[in-house]
Design an enzyme around this catalytic site. Sequence first.
Site, PDB file in Angstrom:
ATOM      1  N   CYS A 111       0.811  -1.418  -0.415  1.00 39.85           N
ATOM      2  CA  CYS A 111      -0.083  -0.399  -0.236  1.00 39.85           C
ATOM      3  C   CYS A 111       1.061   0.874  -0.060  1.00 39.85           C
ATOM      4  CB  CYS A 111      -0.393   0.172   1.230  1.00 39.85           C
ATOM      5  SG  CYS A 111      -2.171  -1.449   1.032  1.00 39.85           S
ATOM      6  N   HIS A 246      -3.253   7.145   2.457  1.00 39.90           N
ATOM      7  CA  HIS A 246      -3.155   6.236   2.030  1.00 39.90           C
ATOM      8  C   HIS A 246      -4.926   6.112   2.771  1.00 39.90           C
ATOM      9  CE1 HIS A 246      -4.139   2.052   1.597  1.00 39.90           C
ATOM     10  NE2 HIS A 246      -3.997   1.793   2.255  1.00 39.90           N
ATOM     11  N   ASN A 276     -10.180   0.028   0.638  1.00 39.63           N
ATOM     12  CA  ASN A 276      -8.776   0.271   0.703  1.00 39.63           C
ATOM     13  C   ASN A 276      -8.326  -0.426  -0.785  1.00 39.63           C
ATOM     14  OD1 ASN A 276      -6.239  -0.564   0.746  1.00 39.63           O
ATOM     15  ND2 ASN A 276      -6.238  -1.199   2.999  1.00 39.63           N
TER      16      ASN A 276
END
Length: 319
Positions: A111, A246, A276
């Site tokens: 990520c 993020h 996500n």
Amino acid sequence: MVGKIVGTGSYVPDNVLTNEDLSKMVDTNDEWILERTGIKTRYITEDDTTSSMAIKSAVKAMDDSKVDPMDIDMIIVATLTPDVLVPSVSCYVQAHIGARNAQCMDINSACTGFLMAYQIVQSYIQCGTVRNALVIGSENLSAITDFTDRSNCIIFGDGAGACVISATEGRVISIMHTDGERGKVLEAESRTPKDWMEREKKKLTYIRMDGQEVFKFATKEVPNVINEVLEKAKVNIEEIDYFILHQANKRIIDFIVKRLKIDADKVPTNIERFGNTSAASIPLLIDEMNRAGKFKDAQKLVIAGFGGGLSWGASYIEI
Ligand code: COA
């Protein structure tokens, strides 16, 4: 010289997976998912791949930037879900947009991947090797998500975002950390579509995550690294116009806002709609902000990423 984002684009598949849909697949419900993660919907690929999504977002970013593809010196795709191992996704993008002068690479920092790719491009621009670059985050996470595991499948979604970055005057200050000793907290062993099809046979696993450890890690390290980068830049936190984080989980973002005592309006989110999307989440958000006219000259921005590795970092941007 530093790199300025001069064009953005993004793409998500048409297929929406709602919390209601998930509640028919596993023992969960809309209220639980919303309260624990802030997610209502996510987009899931049907015919798309990581490459096709990367290409679609790149075409839009190139169009937005007005940079000639032949003037792109570097393409980096951040992904943990490449279609194949070779050629890299960035090579497919290069061929599609006709950026024949670009050097191409994929990076995997889970990520944190987009931020790491962004920081790599900044380094190349600062040393004068690159003038224009295309940085993409693209993920087909649904292909490695176990849709029978209710603690995991509610979180992830697919999509891609791209930024064209060009050399200009300004300040970009970056910090990146990795702690491989904590790697087991977030793992995914299978890598290619072929593996995905054969994973039962090969006993390959899907994404495995210790949710509570990831939560503790993110709510501690992200505020720390934001403070660290602002200290290095000698800038007060109140001066920052936007914190672009993020999009892992709304609860993590709320904790970070609280811990840093910052105005929540300066921390845009879109996790409610996209879930996500790992390396794609930051460029997806940047594209939305760009298209909503949020970016102006001489703003002070912070981008912060975190995820598997474990890895985490932040960039301070003043252009
Ligand atoms: N629906 C309903 N109940 C669920 C559920 C779901 N989707 N998933 C787990 N549960 C249950 C558990 O089985 C457990 O039940 P029990 O108490 O009867 O054993 C209970 O809810 C609590 O589980 P727990 O795992 O402690 O939940 P949590 O509060 O930690 O929330 C996450 C789970 C994954 C949402 C949370 O840990 C989290 O957000 N972690 C960070 C994840 C992340 O951001 N990852 C990406 C990083 S880049």
